[in-house]
Structures are given as structure tokens and as C-alpha cells.
Design a protein around this motif. Structure first.
Motif, PDB file in Angstrom:
ATOM      1  N   PRO A   5       0.778  -1.288  -0.080  1.00  0.00           N
ATOM      2  CA  PRO A   5       0.216   0.311   0.362  1.00  0.00           C
ATOM      3  C   PRO A   5       0.865   1.419   0.001  1.00  0.00           C
ATOM      4  O   PRO A   5       2.381   1.144   0.700  1.00  0.00           O
ATOM      5  N   SER A   6       0.400   2.059  -0.367  1.00  0.00           N
ATOM      6  CA  SER A   6       0.989   3.447  -0.477  1.00  0.00           C
ATOM      7  C   SER A   6       1.208   3.952   0.916  1.00  0.00           C
ATOM      8  O   SER A   6       0.037   4.275   1.682  1.00  0.00           O
ATOM      9  N   PRO A   7       2.055   5.004   1.234  1.00  0.00           N
ATOM     10  CA  PRO A   7       1.505   5.583   2.082  1.00  0.00           C
ATOM     11  C   PRO A   7       0.657   6.483   2.385  1.00  0.00           C
ATOM     12  O   PRO A   7      -0.167   7.618   1.597  1.00  0.00           O
ATOM     13  N   GLY A   8       0.511   6.608   4.022  1.00  0.00           N
ATOM     14  CA  GLY A   8      -1.396   6.496   4.533  1.00  0.00           C
ATOM     15  C   GLY A   8      -2.270   6.309   3.946  1.00  0.00           C
ATOM     16  O   GLY A   8      -3.228   6.376   4.486  1.00  0.00           O
ATOM     17  N   ARG A   9      -2.165   4.073   3.159  1.00  0.00           N
ATOM     18  CA  ARG A   9      -3.602   3.947   3.113  1.00  0.00           C
ATOM     19  C   ARG A   9      -3.230   2.657   4.332  1.00  0.00           C
ATOM     20  O   ARG A   9      -2.159   2.166   4.202  1.00  0.00           O
ATOM     21  N   ASP A  10      -3.971   1.973   4.130  1.00  0.00           N
ATOM     22  CA  ASP A  10      -4.018   1.152   5.499  1.00  0.00           C
ATOM     23  C   ASP A  10      -3.957  -0.120   4.363  1.00  0.00           C
ATOM     24  O   ASP A  10      -3.896  -0.750   3.213  1.00  0.00           O
ATOM     25  N   PRO A  11      -2.750  -1.018   4.946  1.00  0.00           N
ATOM     26  CA  PRO A  11      -2.317  -2.311   3.889  1.00  0.00           C
ATOM     27  C   PRO A  11      -3.808  -3.256   3.757  1.00  0.00           C
ATOM     28  O   PRO A  11      -4.290  -3.158   4.741  1.00  0.00           O
ATOM     29  N   TYR A  12      -4.114  -3.704   3.154  1.00  0.00           N
ATOM     30  CA  TYR A  12      -3.834  -4.958   3.767  1.00  0.00           C
ATOM     31  C   TYR A  12      -4.351  -6.130   4.936  1.00  0.00           C
ATOM     32  O   TYR A  12      -2.833  -6.466   4.989  1.00  0.00           O
ATOM     33  N   ARG A  13      -5.511  -6.530   5.830  1.00  0.00           N
ATOM     34  CA  ARG A  13      -4.557  -6.845   6.628  1.00  0.00           C
ATOM     35  C   ARG A  13      -4.841  -8.308   6.705  1.00  0.00           C
ATOM     36  O   ARG A  13      -5.368  -9.529   6.157  1.00  0.00           O
ATOM     37  N   GLY A  21       2.876 -22.088   7.106  1.00  0.00           N
ATOM     38  CA  GLY A  21       3.436 -20.605   7.525  1.00  0.00           C
ATOM     39  C   GLY A  21       3.302 -19.709   6.675  1.00  0.00           C
ATOM     40  O   GLY A  21       3.935 -18.495   6.605  1.00  0.00           O
ATOM     41  N   THR A  22       2.328 -19.439   5.343  1.00  0.00           N
ATOM     42  CA  THR A  22       1.828 -18.987   4.319  1.00  0.00           C
ATOM     43  C   THR A  22       1.191 -17.743   5.079  1.00  0.00           C
ATOM     44  O   THR A  22      -0.305 -18.310   5.633  1.00  0.00           O
ATOM     45  N   PRO A  23       0.809 -16.868   5.046  1.00  0.00           N
ATOM     46  CA  PRO A  23      -0.176 -15.638   5.497  1.00  0.00           C
ATOM     47  C   PRO A  23      -1.447 -15.639   4.985  1.00  0.00           C
ATOM     48  O   PRO A  23      -0.801 -14.658   3.220  1.00  0.00           O
ATOM     49  N   VAL A  24      -1.996 -15.269   4.724  1.00  0.00           N
ATOM     50  CA  VAL A  24      -3.659 -15.075   4.079  1.00  0.00           C
ATOM     51  C   VAL A  24      -4.080 -13.987   4.397  1.00  0.00           C
ATOM     52  O   VAL A  24      -4.782 -13.234   5.884  1.00  0.00           O
ATOM     53  N   TYR A  25      -4.457 -12.956   3.466  1.00  0.00           N
ATOM     54  CA  TYR A  25      -4.210 -11.788   3.982  1.00  0.00           C
ATOM     55  C   TYR A  25      -6.359 -11.628   3.635  1.00  0.00           C
ATOM     56  O   TYR A  25      -6.329 -11.655   2.760  1.00  0.00           O
ATOM     57  N   GLY A  26      -6.731 -10.866   4.416  1.00  0.00           N
ATOM     58  CA  GLY A  26      -7.810 -10.266   3.849  1.00  0.00           C
ATOM     59  C   GLY A  26      -8.492  -8.799   3.525  1.00  0.00           C
ATOM     60  O   GLY A  26      -7.351  -8.401   3.505  1.00  0.00           O
ATOM     61  N   TYR A  27      -9.336  -9.228   2.555  1.00  0.00           N
ATOM     62  CA  TYR A  27      -9.800  -7.514   2.141  1.00  0.00           C
ATOM     63  C   TYR A  27      -9.830  -6.303   3.519  1.00  0.00           C
ATOM     64  O   TYR A  27     -10.490  -6.460   4.139  1.00  0.00           O
ATOM     65  N   PRO A  28      -9.357  -5.217   3.231  1.00  0.00           N
ATOM     66  CA  PRO A  28     -10.223  -3.886   4.801  1.00  0.00           C
ATOM     67  C   PRO A  28     -11.236  -3.855   4.046  1.00  0.00           C
ATOM     68  O   PRO A  28     -10.998  -2.929   3.278  1.00  0.00           O
ATOM     69  N   ARG A  29     -12.150  -3.517   5.019  1.00  0.00           N
ATOM     70  CA  ARG A  29     -13.500  -2.806   4.595  1.00  0.00           C
ATOM     71  C   ARG A  29     -13.458  -1.319   4.910  1.00  0.00           C
ATOM     72  O   ARG A  29     -13.146  -1.571   6.488  1.00  0.00           O
ATOM     73  N   HIS A  30     -14.024  -0.588   4.686  1.00  0.00           N
ATOM     74  CA  HIS A  30     -14.612   0.484   4.377  1.00  0.00           C
ATOM     75  C   HIS A  30     -15.620   1.343   4.315  1.00  0.00           C
ATOM     76  O   HIS A  30     -16.313   1.074   3.440  1.00  0.00           O
ATOM     77  N   PRO A  31     -16.526   1.500   5.830  1.00  0.00           N
ATOM     78  CA  PRO A  31     -17.740   1.579   5.238  1.00  0.00           C
ATOM     79  C   PRO A  31     -17.933   2.402   4.097  1.00  0.00           C
ATOM     80  O   PRO A  31     -17.577   4.071   3.780  1.00  0.00           O
TER      81      PRO A  31
END
Length: 312
Positions: A5-13, A21-31
């Protein structure tokens, strides 16, 4: 292929970490925001967006269009070079291997991350049928699927993605949500038209599981109930479904229920207690908690937003 993510934006959570050991990222929801994110990977830019340098997976869909090739990534268990005009569809749960970032120095590509409910035609369709919906034809594969955009169509693809990024960057602009949904739909139609004519056969175990969920999700059934009905232990079936579809058994049940909740909120005036009772959820309080955790907004506010958008 998630991008940093670019500076100031939330990363994928980070949603979970698999046993390997593989991380699974979720989509960040914004109202009120459409669940779509577009990033441009530009190796010649001063601050390029680049994929994370570790093996990872997503619980959402990612479409990657390569304007100018360079480097490679591991998709579907194989090293895949990134060439001019390549289009790569990465379904939920598919592990993506680390890219050698130095190899991406001259690569220019677009990454579109989204959840199916960002598309009007998919918003109230059962998530159990998403994988085989015509709009997601390029994702209908056991692993990541690929196609090549004909050279004469590449300027059009760059234009679509540029315009989509612009609409998403100004979400409060009049009509931005509808414009972004329409552009994403157009991109998916273009991708589907390039998909192989013979899709991969569905996984028989996952098909049985999804059929059982479709038949019973309105009742207060649990993942253990579904597993027992199919003759498996809950632990085995949850692991098997997660490995083959990218989601656990419980996640599929909840996703199906919440899709029906959205349909009922949009199409009826029923109170939340009734909606909860008709979708297998315990009560209105539990419905609100699940809904807000999934979409970042309360059901009542979601209903009001939908109706205001419909009137616009």
C-alpha cells in the motif's frame, strides 16, 4: 498479487496463517467504499508499488494486467514470467510465491484486488456459485489462470484501468461508485472473453460441501453439522475445503448467510431479528456483529446507503 500500500493507506489485513506458514491476507472494509483497490506496479517510477517479497495468499480475487513485462512470480505452484499483455487471475486461497524484486525493475503492471460483491451482477448472487459465474470465467481454474490481451486491445485495457483508478481515488465524486462498478464489470467481461473455452472441472468435494451449505444455511447449522452430514470429521473437512477453495467451512457458511442478509436488507423492510432468524444467524445482535466485521458497516446503515444509491 497484492501490492504494497502507498503511504497513508491501510494495508491488506492479515487474516490467518496456514500451518505451512503462508500468511493469508483479507480485504480491508471501509464503510461506504467499494471493495476494489487498484495499484500500478511501475519499476521505472521513483516509488513503485511492488508485490510483497514473501509467499502469501488472499481471501479475495486479484487480476493482474502486465503492460510491459519483466521478472516473474510463482503462480499456481509454477514460476510464471511476466510478459507484455499478460493477464493473470489469482483466485482466493491461491498461494503466490515471492518475486525477485530486482527482476521487476522494468515491469509495468496493474493489480486489481476486489471482492465479488463490488460487481452489481454478483452482489446478491450466492457466493457458492461465484467460482463458476461467467464474469469470473478466468478465475475458474484449479490454480491461477492466465490469458494474453491481443496487442490491438492493450491501449483499451490501460485506459479502463486508469479510469477505474481515478474513480476509486475520488469516492465522494458524484457517480463515482457506479462508475467504478461499471468499469470493474467491463474489465471482468474483457477477462472472461479471453478465458479458455473449457473451464476446469469443479472439485467434487468442494461441490458437495457447497451444495450442502446451500441446502441448509438458513437453519442454525454449524461447520460440524455440515461435516457430519457428509460423513467427515469437522477438522478434516475444514482443512480440505480451505486448501481447495481458499476458505474454511465456517467461512463459506457465514459468507452464504451474509449474502442472503444483504439481499433481504436491500429487497425487504423486515427487522433485523427476522432477517437473522431466516438466515441461520442466532439473533439480531449476532447478525450485526458478523455483518460489521465483514463489511465494516452496520446492517441498518448498509440498508440506508443502498436505498439512497438506488434513488440517485
Amino acid at each position: 498479487m497484492t501490492t504494497e500500500p502507498s503511504p497513508g493507506r491501510d494495508p491488506y489485513r492479515l487474516r490467518t496463517v496456514r500451518p505451512d506458514g503462508t500468511p493469508v491476507y483479507g480485504y480491508p472494509r471501509h464503510p461506504g467504499r467499494l471493495p476494489v483497490r487498484v495499484n500500478r506496479i511501475d519499476g521505472d517510477a521513483g516509488h513503485p508499488h511492488r508485490p510483497p517479497d514473501h509467499r502469501h495468499a488472499h481471501d479475495f480475487l486479484v487480476l493482474v494486467y502486465v503492460e510491459r513485462g519483466g521478472g516473474s512470480v510463482a503462480l499456481g505452484g509454477r514460476r510464471t514470467p511476466l510478459r507484455d499483455g499478460d493477464l493473470h487471475a489469482v483466485p482466493p486461497g491461491q498461494a503466490i510465491g515471492a518475486a525477485t524484486l530486482a527482476d521487476l525493475e522494468h515491469c509495468t503492471a496493474w493489480s486489481v484486488a476486489f471482492t465479488p460483491d463490488a460487481v452489481p451482477a454478483l452482489a446478491t448472487v450466492s457466493p457458492l456459485t461465484w467460482a463458476h459465474h461467467p464474469l469470473l470465467a478466468l478465475f475458474d481454474d484449479a490454480g491461477a489462470a492466465s490469458a494474453v490481451v491481443p496487442e490491438e486491445e492493450r491501449p483499451r485495457w490501460s485506459g479502463w484501468l486508469t479510469e477505474l483508478a481515478e474513480e476509486l481515488a475520488a469516492p465522494d465524486r458524484l457517480g463515482a461508485r457506479d462508475a467504478a462498478s461499471a468499469l470493474l464489470t467491463r474489465v471482468l467481461i474483457g477477462a472472461a472473453r479471453l478465458a479458455p473455452s473449457a473451464p476446469a472441472p469443479p472439485d467434487p468435494l468442494v461441490t458437495r460441501v457447497l451444495d450442502e451449505i446451500e441446502a441448509t444455511f438458513r437453519d442454525p447449522v454449524s461447520a460440524a453439522d455440515v461435516a457430519r452430514a457428509l460423513g467427515y470429521t469437522p477438522g478434516y473437512l475444514t482443512t480440505a475445503v480451505r486448501e481447495r477453495s481458499g476458505r474454511t467451512l465456517l467461512e463459506w457458511i457465514i459468507e452464504r448467510r451474509l449474502t442472503e442478509v444483504r439481499r433481504m436488507l436491500r429487497d425487504t423492510d423486515l427487522p433485523l431479528a427476522v432477517v437473522a432468524a431466516r438466515t441461520g444467524l442466532r439473533d439480531a445482535t449476532y447478525l450485526v456483529r458478523r455483518f460489521k466485521d465483514r463489511y465494516g458497516i452496520t446492517p441498518d446503515r448498509w440498508r440506508r446507503n443502498q436505498r439512497s444509491w438506488d434513488r440517485a
